[in-house]
Design a protein around this motif. Structure first.
Motif, PDB file in Angstrom:
ATOM      1  N   TYR A 139     -99.135 -32.870 -43.064  1.00 14.85           N
ATOM      2  CA  TYR A 139     -98.989 -31.676 -43.877  1.00 14.85           C
ATOM      3  C   TYR A 139     -97.745 -30.904 -43.451  1.00 14.85           C
ATOM      4  CZ  TYR A 139    -101.359 -29.640 -39.813  1.00 14.85           C
ATOM      5  OH  TYR A 139    -101.715 -29.281 -38.543  1.00 14.85           O
ATOM      6  N   CYS A 140     -97.347 -30.043 -44.336  1.00 21.84           N
ATOM      7  CA  CYS A 140     -96.144 -29.256 -44.129  1.00 21.84           C
ATOM      8  C   CYS A 140     -96.524 -27.780 -44.200  1.00 21.84           C
ATOM      9  CB  CYS A 140     -95.114 -29.597 -45.213  1.00 21.84           C
ATOM     10  SG  CYS A 140     -93.570 -28.676 -45.122  1.00 21.84           S
ATOM     11  N   MET A 141     -96.079 -27.034 -43.234  1.00 24.83           N
ATOM     12  CA  MET A 141     -96.275 -25.586 -43.276  1.00 24.83           C
ATOM     13  C   MET A 141     -94.903 -24.925 -43.225  1.00 24.83           C
ATOM     14  SD  MET A 141     -99.691 -25.045 -40.928  1.00 24.83           S
ATOM     15  CE  MET A 141    -100.061 -23.424 -41.628  1.00 24.83           C
ATOM     16  N   ALA A 142     -94.780 -23.847 -43.960  1.00 25.06           N
ATOM     17  CA  ALA A 142     -93.469 -23.209 -44.073  1.00 25.06           C
ATOM     18  C   ALA A 142     -93.587 -21.696 -44.072  1.00 25.06           C
ATOM     19  CB  ALA A 142     -92.767 -23.682 -45.343  1.00 25.06           C
ATOM     20  N   TRP A 143     -92.494 -21.081 -43.738  1.00 27.16           N
ATOM     21  CA  TRP A 143     -92.363 -19.631 -43.832  1.00 27.16           C
ATOM     22  C   TRP A 143     -91.322 -19.294 -44.891  1.00 27.16           C
ATOM     23  CZ3 TRP A 143     -95.594 -16.261 -41.635  1.00 27.16           C
ATOM     24  CH2 TRP A 143     -96.323 -16.662 -40.514  1.00 27.16           C
ATOM     25  N   PHE A 144     -91.691 -18.375 -45.749  1.00 22.43           N
ATOM     26  CA  PHE A 144     -90.772 -17.826 -46.738  1.00 22.43           C
ATOM     27  C   PHE A 144     -90.688 -16.322 -46.504  1.00 22.43           C
ATOM     28  CE2 PHE A 144     -90.105 -21.209 -49.940  1.00 22.43           C
ATOM     29  CZ  PHE A 144     -91.006 -22.147 -49.481  1.00 22.43           C
ATOM     30  N   ARG A 145     -89.655 -15.730 -47.081  1.00 23.53           N
ATOM     31  CA  ARG A 145     -89.607 -14.272 -47.066  1.00 23.53           C
ATOM     32  C   ARG A 145     -89.112 -13.772 -48.417  1.00 23.53           C
ATOM     33  NH1 ARG A 145     -84.794 -13.263 -42.568  1.00 23.53           N
ATOM     34  NH2 ARG A 145     -83.031 -14.090 -43.791  1.00 23.53           N
ATOM     35  N   GLN A 146     -89.564 -12.597 -48.746  1.00 29.97           N
ATOM     36  CA  GLN A 146     -89.223 -12.055 -50.047  1.00 29.97           C
ATOM     37  C   GLN A 146     -89.029 -10.554 -49.958  1.00 29.97           C
ATOM     38  OE1 GLN A 146     -92.025 -13.031 -53.182  1.00 29.97           O
ATOM     39  NE2 GLN A 146     -90.352 -12.988 -54.663  1.00 29.97           N
ATOM     40  N   THR A 147     -87.990 -10.098 -50.641  1.00 29.25           N
ATOM     41  CA  THR A 147     -87.742  -8.665 -50.788  1.00 29.25           C
ATOM     42  C   THR A 147     -87.768  -8.340 -52.267  1.00 29.25           C
ATOM     43  OG1 THR A 147     -85.358  -9.066 -50.742  1.00 29.25           O
ATOM     44  CG2 THR A 147     -86.403  -8.451 -48.665  1.00 29.25           C
ATOM     45  N   PRO A 148     -88.085  -7.095 -52.617  1.00 29.81           N
ATOM     46  CA  PRO A 148     -88.181  -6.720 -54.038  1.00 29.81           C
ATOM     47  C   PRO A 148     -86.899  -7.034 -54.806  1.00 29.81           C
ATOM     48  CG  PRO A 148     -89.109  -5.006 -52.675  1.00 29.81           C
ATOM     49  CD  PRO A 148     -88.464  -5.980 -51.741  1.00 29.81           C
ATOM     50  N   GLY A 149     -87.054  -7.692 -55.924  1.00 34.71           N
ATOM     51  CA  GLY A 149     -85.922  -7.983 -56.779  1.00 34.71           C
ATOM     52  C   GLY A 149     -85.121  -9.200 -56.386  1.00 34.71           C
ATOM     53  N   LYS A 150     -85.521  -9.882 -55.312  1.00 34.11           N
ATOM     54  CA  LYS A 150     -84.783 -11.066 -54.861  1.00 34.11           C
ATOM     55  C   LYS A 150     -85.674 -12.297 -54.909  1.00 34.11           C
ATOM     56  CE  LYS A 150     -81.353  -8.847 -51.887  1.00 34.11           C
ATOM     57  NZ  LYS A 150     -80.710  -8.857 -50.553  1.00 34.11           N
ATOM     58  N   GLN A 151     -85.026 -13.417 -54.968  1.00 36.42           N
ATOM     59  CA  GLN A 151     -85.749 -14.687 -54.985  1.00 36.42           C
ATOM     60  C   GLN A 151     -86.375 -14.943 -53.622  1.00 36.42           C
ATOM     61  OE1 GLN A 151     -83.235 -17.879 -56.287  1.00 36.42           O
ATOM     62  NE2 GLN A 151     -84.919 -19.245 -56.759  1.00 36.42           N
ATOM     63  N   ARG A 152     -87.508 -15.611 -53.650  1.00 35.36           N
ATOM     64  CA  ARG A 152     -88.166 -15.974 -52.407  1.00 35.36           C
ATOM     65  C   ARG A 152     -87.267 -16.942 -51.641  1.00 35.36           C
ATOM     66  NH1 ARG A 152     -94.315 -17.510 -53.169  1.00 35.36           N
ATOM     67  NH2 ARG A 152     -94.347 -15.310 -53.748  1.00 35.36           N
ATOM     68  N   ASP A 153     -87.118 -16.671 -50.362  1.00 38.17           N
ATOM     69  CA  ASP A 153     -86.187 -17.421 -49.521  1.00 38.17           C
ATOM     70  C   ASP A 153     -86.961 -18.245 -48.498  1.00 38.17           C
ATOM     71  OD1 ASP A 153     -83.912 -16.544 -46.862  1.00 38.17           O
ATOM     72  OD2 ASP A 153     -83.794 -18.220 -48.271  1.00 38.17           O
ATOM     73  N   ARG A 154     -86.680 -19.527 -48.455  1.00 36.71           N
ATOM     74  CA  ARG A 154     -87.356 -20.394 -47.491  1.00 36.71           C
ATOM     75  C   ARG A 154     -86.715 -20.231 -46.122  1.00 36.71           C
ATOM     76  NH1 ARG A 154     -89.244 -26.715 -48.083  1.00 36.71           N
ATOM     77  NH2 ARG A 154     -88.886 -27.309 -45.919  1.00 36.71           N
ATOM     78  N   VAL A 155     -87.493 -19.837 -45.151  1.00 37.86           N
ATOM     79  CA  VAL A 155     -86.977 -19.516 -43.824  1.00 37.86           C
ATOM     80  C   VAL A 155     -87.031 -20.718 -42.890  1.00 37.86           C
ATOM     81  CG1 VAL A 155     -87.354 -18.095 -41.770  1.00 37.86           C
ATOM     82  CG2 VAL A 155     -87.616 -17.088 -44.056  1.00 37.86           C
ATOM     83  N   ALA A 156     -88.193 -21.360 -42.845  1.00 39.45           N
ATOM     84  CA  ALA A 156     -88.361 -22.487 -41.926  1.00 39.45           C
ATOM     85  C   ALA A 156     -89.552 -23.308 -42.376  1.00 39.45           C
ATOM     86  CB  ALA A 156     -88.577 -22.001 -40.499  1.00 39.45           C
ATOM     87  N   SER A 157     -89.553 -24.566 -41.979  1.00 39.58           N
ATOM     88  CA  SER A 157     -90.699 -25.429 -42.244  1.00 39.58           C
ATOM     89  C   SER A 157     -90.994 -26.259 -41.011  1.00 39.58           C
ATOM     90  CB  SER A 157     -90.442 -26.338 -43.440  1.00 39.58           C
ATOM     91  OG  SER A 157     -89.378 -27.229 -43.172  1.00 39.58           O
ATOM     92  N   VAL A 158     -92.250 -26.596 -40.886  1.00 42.03           N
ATOM     93  CA  VAL A 158     -92.691 -27.442 -39.779  1.00 42.03           C
ATOM     94  C   VAL A 158     -93.643 -28.488 -40.328  1.00 42.03           C
ATOM     95  CG1 VAL A 158     -93.727 -27.527 -37.500  1.00 42.03           C
ATOM     96  CG2 VAL A 158     -92.623 -25.427 -38.253  1.00 42.03           C
ATOM     97  N   HIS A 159     -93.360 -29.734 -40.033  1.00 43.27           N
ATOM     98  CA  HIS A 159     -94.278 -30.791 -40.441  1.00 43.27           C
ATOM     99  C   HIS A 159     -95.280 -31.038 -39.315  1.00 43.27           C
ATOM    100  CE1 HIS A 159     -95.588 -34.908 -41.588  1.00 43.27           C
ATOM    101  NE2 HIS A 159     -95.521 -34.368 -42.797  1.00 43.27           N
ATOM    102  N   SER A 160     -96.397 -31.640 -39.670  1.00 47.92           N
ATOM    103  CA  SER A 160     -97.426 -31.916 -38.671  1.00 47.92           C
ATOM    104  C   SER A 160     -96.929 -32.865 -37.584  1.00 47.92           C
ATOM    105  CB  SER A 160     -98.687 -32.487 -39.335  1.00 47.92           C
ATOM    106  OG  SER A 160     -98.361 -33.547 -40.212  1.00 47.92           O
ATOM    107  N   ASP A 161     -95.804 -33.557 -37.841  1.00 45.89           N
ATOM    108  CA  ASP A 161     -95.247 -34.420 -36.790  1.00 45.89           C
ATOM    109  C   ASP A 161     -94.282 -33.656 -35.888  1.00 45.89           C
ATOM    110  OD1 ASP A 161     -92.520 -36.292 -38.421  1.00 45.89           O
ATOM    111  OD2 ASP A 161     -92.865 -34.156 -38.182  1.00 45.89           O
ATOM    112  N   GLY A 162     -94.117 -32.370 -36.163  1.00 46.20           N
ATOM    113  CA  GLY A 162     -93.279 -31.521 -35.327  1.00 46.20           C
ATOM    114  C   GLY A 162     -91.875 -31.282 -35.843  1.00 46.20           C
TER     115      GLY A 162
END
Length: 124
Positions: free
Chosen positions: A31-54
């Protein structure tokens, strides 16, 4: 799958914060887990991802400052943030989806089946 984030808050420029996101369960070991961040009026930004294999992948704006890690036994992903600036102020959301590491590594992939409620990070 339910995702619950914690660890947000307010911090001064140059400070650090650690976010956590706990997943309830996964029916697969890949599985894949990720962090996104979002501010009002802006597109959601992908910050980082981590797969279950590290395998981890970072967005350009956070490379060298943020570190993502995964505890498979706890199904919990962490985001250690340092050298924070006001530009890092956003609502940070955790996302997850069963997927291969090749897809998880792709920074253009933003469709995740499961999302947390988000936690606010404010840098002043």
């Amino acid at each position: 799958v339910q995702l619950v984030e914690s660890g947000g808050g307010s911090v001064q420029t140059g400070g650090t914060l650690r976010l956590s996101c706990a997943a309830s369960e996964f029916a697969t070991s890949r599985y894949c887990m990720a962090w996104f961040r979002q501010t009002p009026g802006k597109q959601r930004d992908r910050v980082a991802s981590v797969h279950s294999d590290g395998t981890t992948v970072y967005g350009d704006s956070v490379k060298g400052r943020f570190t993502a890690s995964l505890d498979n036994t706890k199904k919990t992903v962490y985001l250690q943030m340092s050298s924070l600036t006001p530009e890092d102020t956003a609502k940070y959301l955790c996302a997850a989806k069963p997927r291969t590491v090749l897809t998880c590594r792709r920074r253009d992939v933003v469709d995740f089946g499961y999302w947390g409620q988000g936690t606010q990070v404010t840098v002043s």
